[in-house]
Scaffold this motif. Structure first.
Motif, PDB file in Angstrom:
ATOM      1  N   MET A 126       0.818  -1.219   0.000  1.00 35.97           N
ATOM      2  CA  MET A 126       0.000   0.000   0.000  1.00 35.97           C
ATOM      3  C   MET A 126       0.847   1.263   0.000  1.00 35.97           C
ATOM      4  O   MET A 126       0.796   2.050  -0.930  1.00 35.97           O
ATOM      5  CB  MET A 126      -0.926  -0.012   1.208  1.00 35.97           C
ATOM      6  N   ASN A 127       1.591   1.457   1.091  1.00 36.63           N
ATOM      7  CA  ASN A 127       2.383   2.675   1.222  1.00 36.63           C
ATOM      8  C   ASN A 127       3.864   2.305   1.231  1.00 36.63           C
ATOM      9  O   ASN A 127       4.290   1.512   2.054  1.00 36.63           O
ATOM     10  CB  ASN A 127       2.018   3.399   2.516  1.00 36.63           C
ATOM     11  N   TYR A 165       3.079  -0.266  -5.093  1.00 37.64           N
ATOM     12  CA  TYR A 165       2.314   0.241  -3.956  1.00 37.64           C
ATOM     13  C   TYR A 165       1.020   0.887  -4.432  1.00 37.64           C
ATOM     14  O   TYR A 165       1.035   1.703  -5.340  1.00 37.64           O
ATOM     15  CB  TYR A 165       3.193   1.177  -3.124  1.00 37.64           C
ATOM     16  N   HIS A 166      -0.092   0.467  -3.806  1.00 41.07           N
ATOM     17  CA  HIS A 166      -1.431   0.796  -4.297  1.00 41.07           C
ATOM     18  C   HIS A 166      -2.204   1.728  -3.383  1.00 41.07           C
ATOM     19  O   HIS A 166      -3.309   1.429  -2.998  1.00 41.07           O
ATOM     20  CB  HIS A 166      -2.263  -0.476  -4.437  1.00 41.07           C
ATOM     21  N   ASN A 167      -1.618   2.806  -2.976  1.00 43.80           N
ATOM     22  CA  ASN A 167      -2.418   3.780  -2.255  1.00 43.80           C
ATOM     23  C   ASN A 167      -2.118   5.130  -2.878  1.00 43.80           C
ATOM     24  O   ASN A 167      -1.300   5.229  -3.787  1.00 43.80           O
ATOM     25  CB  ASN A 167      -2.100   3.746  -0.751  1.00 43.80           C
ATOM     26  N   VAL A 168      -2.784   6.154  -2.377  1.00 46.34           N
ATOM     27  CA  VAL A 168      -2.640   7.476  -2.958  1.00 46.34           C
ATOM     28  C   VAL A 168      -2.018   8.404  -1.932  1.00 46.34           C
ATOM     29  O   VAL A 168      -2.454   8.443  -0.788  1.00 46.34           O
ATOM     30  CB  VAL A 168      -4.025   8.014  -3.368  1.00 46.34           C
ATOM     31  N   ASN A 180       0.609   9.557  -7.319  1.00 41.50           N
ATOM     32  CA  ASN A 180      -0.352   8.492  -7.587  1.00 41.50           C
ATOM     33  C   ASN A 180      -0.002   7.836  -8.918  1.00 41.50           C
ATOM     34  O   ASN A 180      -0.785   7.805  -9.847  1.00 41.50           O
ATOM     35  CB  ASN A 180      -1.777   9.075  -7.624  1.00 41.50           C
ATOM     36  N   THR A 181       1.227   7.335  -8.977  1.00 41.54           N
ATOM     37  CA  THR A 181       1.688   6.757 -10.242  1.00 41.54           C
ATOM     38  C   THR A 181       1.979   5.278 -10.101  1.00 41.54           C
ATOM     39  O   THR A 181       2.177   4.588 -11.084  1.00 41.54           O
ATOM     40  CB  THR A 181       2.977   7.457 -10.708  1.00 41.54           C
ATOM     41  N   GLY A 182       1.996   4.780  -8.876  1.00 41.00           N
ATOM     42  CA  GLY A 182       2.307   3.367  -8.681  1.00 41.00           C
ATOM     43  C   GLY A 182       3.796   3.137  -8.563  1.00 41.00           C
ATOM     44  O   GLY A 182       4.444   2.593  -9.442  1.00 41.00           O
ATOM     45  N   VAL A 183       4.325   3.590  -7.420  1.00 47.83           N
ATOM     46  CA  VAL A 183       5.745   3.406  -7.142  1.00 47.83           C
ATOM     47  C   VAL A 183       6.053   1.907  -7.060  1.00 47.83           C
ATOM     48  O   VAL A 183       5.297   1.148  -6.474  1.00 47.83           O
ATOM     49  CB  VAL A 183       6.080   4.102  -5.797  1.00 47.83           C
ATOM     50  N   ALA A 203      -1.632  12.190  -0.976  1.00 44.80           N
ATOM     51  CA  ALA A 203      -2.208  13.490  -1.299  1.00 44.80           C
ATOM     52  C   ALA A 203      -1.111  14.549  -1.308  1.00 44.80           C
ATOM     53  O   ALA A 203      -0.007  14.329  -0.808  1.00 44.80           O
ATOM     54  CB  ALA A 203      -3.269  13.853  -0.277  1.00 44.80           C
TER      55      ALA A 203
END
Lengths: 141, 431
Positions: A59-60, A95-98, A85-88, A100
C-alpha cells in the motif's frame, strides 16, 4: 501627558516584543531541523509510512534508502508538494495507495520533515532547506 | 523495583486464582485455547483444533478455493515465475501439497471454483477455465473472458468475486478513493455530493457467469455505497450475498480537531453487510460507529462525529473494530467442526495499518455464530498468532498476514497469507 507617554512606551514595548519574537531566528542546525521534522512526520506522514518508516505492505512504500528519499532534492520536494499516484515500484512490489498533496505545510515544515526522513530509518543524506522548498514551490506554480 | 515486583506478583496471583475459578465453573471448553506450532509461528486455536502448514513460500497468496475432489486453487497478487494461479494437490493425504502447478498469466485476488469451472480475476477482468471429468484445467493458457474493462485506479483495485447458485457472478469494484473528497486523502478537501465514483465503482456488480466479454453495460449495479470489499461469501441458508467492507481511513489525519488518534484508530467499524439487489451501505456519506451504534455523517459531508446520516442506508449485520482489514469471509457448512460452527461465519482479518501511532491490531481469524441466517452471540477470535507475537502485531511488522479462506470437502478449512505465501490447514481432531 504622563499618561500618554506611558501608553506610547507601552505600545512601543509591545511592538518591539512582537518583533523580537517574530524575528527570533529559526535554528538551522541539523539537530533542530530533525527534531521539528519528527513532529511534522508524526502528524502528517506516520499513519501511512509508519513510525519506523517501513511503510505498509503493498500500500504505502517504505521511506528507507529509496531513490526518492536519498535522491534528487527537487523530485523529493515535489512529491510532498504535489502528492503521488503513479504506482511506485520498489523491489518488484507495486504500492497501491494514494499520497495526497501536502502543500498546506509551510516551506520550513516541508524542509524539516524531509530532513528528518533523510536522517532517520537508517537514511543518511543532506538536509533540505526552506529556501530550496520555496524555490521548488515557486516553479510548480 | 521491589514495589514493581510486588505489584506484578499480586497481579499474577489474582490472575491465576481467577483463571482457576473460570476453569472450575465451566465445562464448556469453547473458551479454552491451545497452542499449535505451525511452521514458523504458534497458532492459538480453540481446544480440539489443530493446524498444519499445507504449503509455504508460494508468493502473495490471496483468495483460495477448493474443488470437490480436494484440489486447492489460490490466486496470486503478483506473478510468480510468470504464473498467477496455483493448483495444489495433496496426493497422499498427509495434509501437505506435494503437487503444485502454476498457470494463468495475470495477477489478482479473486478465485472461485464451481460446477466444473474455475473463475479468477485480475484487477480489470474476470476469466474462467473449464475443468475436465478428472478435474484438470482443460486449457490453462486459454481461459474464457467473462468480464472486461472494469475500473482499476490504483486504490482498492482488487476484484473479489463470488458466485450464487443461479448462474450469477458478483464482482467487487472498490472505490478509488478514501472518502470521495474532491482531492483524495487531502486535508481540507471537501466531499463530492453526489459522489460521482458510485456510478462505476464503490459497489458490487452482478454479471452472468457464463456470458463472454461482458462489461459495465451488461452488468447490474447490485449493491452500492461500499467503499471496498475483499471478503465475501454466498450464504446458502439465506440465499444471499454477505460482504465485509473495509471502512474509511484517516479520521484524525484529515480532521485532527474532531478525532484524536485513539478515536481514529478505533473508528469506523469494519462492517459485515447482507446484500440484496439495490442495497445501499452508505459510503461515502456515512460511516458506522460501533460505540454509538449509529450511522454517523462523514466529516467530509458536514459531520462532526455525532450527527447521524444515511437514513437510506442499511445497518451492518456485525460491526467489528476499525481498520482490521477483513479480506476473507466463509460461511462454514461442513460437519467436521463442533455444532456451534455450523452455518456461522469465519472472517479473516489481514491486520491494520491505519491505527498508527496507536498499536496495530488484527492478523487473525474470527468466528461469528449464526442461527437462522442471523448472528447469534458475540464474535470471538478463532485463530490468532499469524503475526508471530504481540510485539509484531503492535508494530504492524507481522510475519504473516492472513487473507483468504476456504472450506475443504473433508470439513477442514484453509487460510492463506499474502506476505510469505503460507497456506495453513485447520482441522478439528476432537477432544
Amino acid at each position: 501627558m504622563k499618561k500618554q507617554l506611558l501608553t506610547v512606551t507601552g505600545i512601543l514595548f509591545c511592538i518591539s516584543f512582537l518583533m523580537m519574537s517574530q524575528t527570533k531566528p529559526v535554528q538551522n542546525t541539523l539537530k533542530a531541523s530533525v527534531e521539528r521534522g519528527k513532529k511534522v512526520y508524526t502528524e502528517r506522514c506516520l499513519t501511512c509510512h509508519q513510525a519506523d518508516g517501513g511503510g505498509v505492505q503493498n500500500m504505502n512504500p517504505p521511506l528507507i534508502k529509496t531513490k526518492w528519499v536519498l535522491g534528487d532534492k527537487t523530485q523529493l520536494i515535489t512529491i510532498v508538494l504535489k502528492g503521488l499516484n503513479t504506482g511506485v515500484v520498489i523491489d518488484d512490489i507495486e504500492y497501491h495507495n494514494v499520497m495526497a498533496s501536502h502543500a498546506d505545510l509551510t516551506d520550513l515544515q516541508i524542509a524539516d520533515v524531509l530532513t528528518y526522513v533523510r536522517n532517520s530509518f537508517g537514511n543518511k543524506a543532506k538536509a533540505i532547506t526552506s529556501a530550496e522548498v520555496k524555490a521548488v514551490r515557486a516553479k510548480l506554480k | 523495583m521491589r514495589q514493581v515486583f510486588h505489584k506484578s506478583f499480586y497481579a499474577a496471583l489474582a490472575f491465576s486464582m481467577l483463571s482457576l475459578c473460570a476453569c472450575a465453573n465451566s465445562d464448556d471448553d469453547s473458551t479454552k485455547r491451545v497452542d499449535v506450532q505451525a511452521g514458523d509461528i504458534t497458532l492459538k486455536l480453540p481446544a480440539g483444533f489443530t493446524a498444519t502448514v499445507f504449503a509455504e513460500n508460494l508468493g502473495s497468496t490471496r483468495h483460495v478455493t477448493v474443488n470437490t475432489n480436494g484440489d486447492v486453487y489460490v490466486k496470486l497478487a503478483r506473478l510468480k515465475n510468470g504464473k498467477g494461479i496455483l493448483r495444489l494437490r495433496d496426493k497422499n493425504g498427509d495434509g501437505k501439497a506435494e503437487d503444485i502447478m502454476g498457470f494463468g498469466n495475470f495477477a489478482g485476488t479473486g478465485i472461485v471454483v464451481k460446477e466444473g469451472y474455475l473463475y479468477a480475476s485480475s484487477d480489470e477482468e474476470v476469466f474462467r477455465y473449464k475443468l475436465d471429468a478428472n478435474n484438470n484445467v482443460i486449457n490453462p493458457d486459454k481461459p474464457e473472458k467473462i468480464v472486461t474493462g472494469l475500473l482499476s485506479r490504483h486504490e482498492h483495485e482488487a476484484k473479489a468475486i463470488m458466485l450464487d447458485n443461479n448462474g450469477n457472478l458478483y464482482v467487487n469494484i472498490g472505490a478509488y478513493s478514501n472518502a470521495c473528497q474532491v482531492l483524495d486523502r487531502q486535508k481540507g478537501s471537501p466531499g463530492m455530493n453526489p459522489c460521482p465514483i458510485l456510478d462505476s465503482a464503490g459497489g458490487i456488480w452482478q454479471f452472468k457467469a457464463d456470458k463472454l466479454n461482458q462489461t459495465y453495460g451488461d452488468g447490474v449495479r447490485y449493491a452500492t455505497g461500499l467503499r471496498n470489499v475483499v471478503g465475501l461469501d454466498w450464504n446458502t441458508q439465506t440465499n444471499s450475498l454477505f460482504v465485509m467492507q473495509h471502512g474509511r481511513d484517516q479520521l484524525h489525519d484529515l480532521f485532527p480537531d474532531m478525532y484524536d488518534t485513539k478515536q481514529s484508530a478505533e473508528l469506523p467499524a469494519e462492517c459485515m453487510y447482507e446484500l440484496h439487489q439495490g442495497s445501499n451501505c452508505g459510503w461515502p456519506y456515512i460511516y458506522y460507529d460501533q460505540f454509538q451504534h449509529k450511522k454517523i455523517l462523514a466529516p467530509e459531508f458536514g459531520g462532526d462525529g455525532k450527527k447521524e446520516g444515511g437514513q437510506d442506508a442499511q445497518d451492518p449485520v456485525v460491526a467489528f473494530p476499525g481498520h482490521l482489514a477483513p479480506d476473507g469471509l466463509l460461511f462454514y457448512t461442513g460437519n467436521k467442526f463442533p455444532e456451534k460452527y455450523k452455518n456461522g461465519a469465519f472472517v479473516v482479518f489481514h491486520g491494520s495499518w491505519n491505527r498508527a501511532p496507536e498499536p496495530q491490531e488484527g492478523y487473525y481469524v474470527v468466528f461469528v455464530p449464526f442461527k437462522d441466517g442471523k448472528p447469534n452471540g458475540n464474535w470471538e477470535v478463532f485463530a490468532d498468532g499469524f503475526s508471530g507475537g504481540p510485539q509484531l502485531t503492535a508494530s504492524g511488522r507481522a510475519k504473516h498476514r492472513p487473507c483468504g479462506i476456504a472450506q475443504a470437502p473433508d470439513g477442514s478449512i484453509y487460510v492463506t497469507d499474502d506476505n510469505k505465501g503460507t497456506i495453513w490447514k485447520i482441522s478439528y481432531k476432537g477432544k
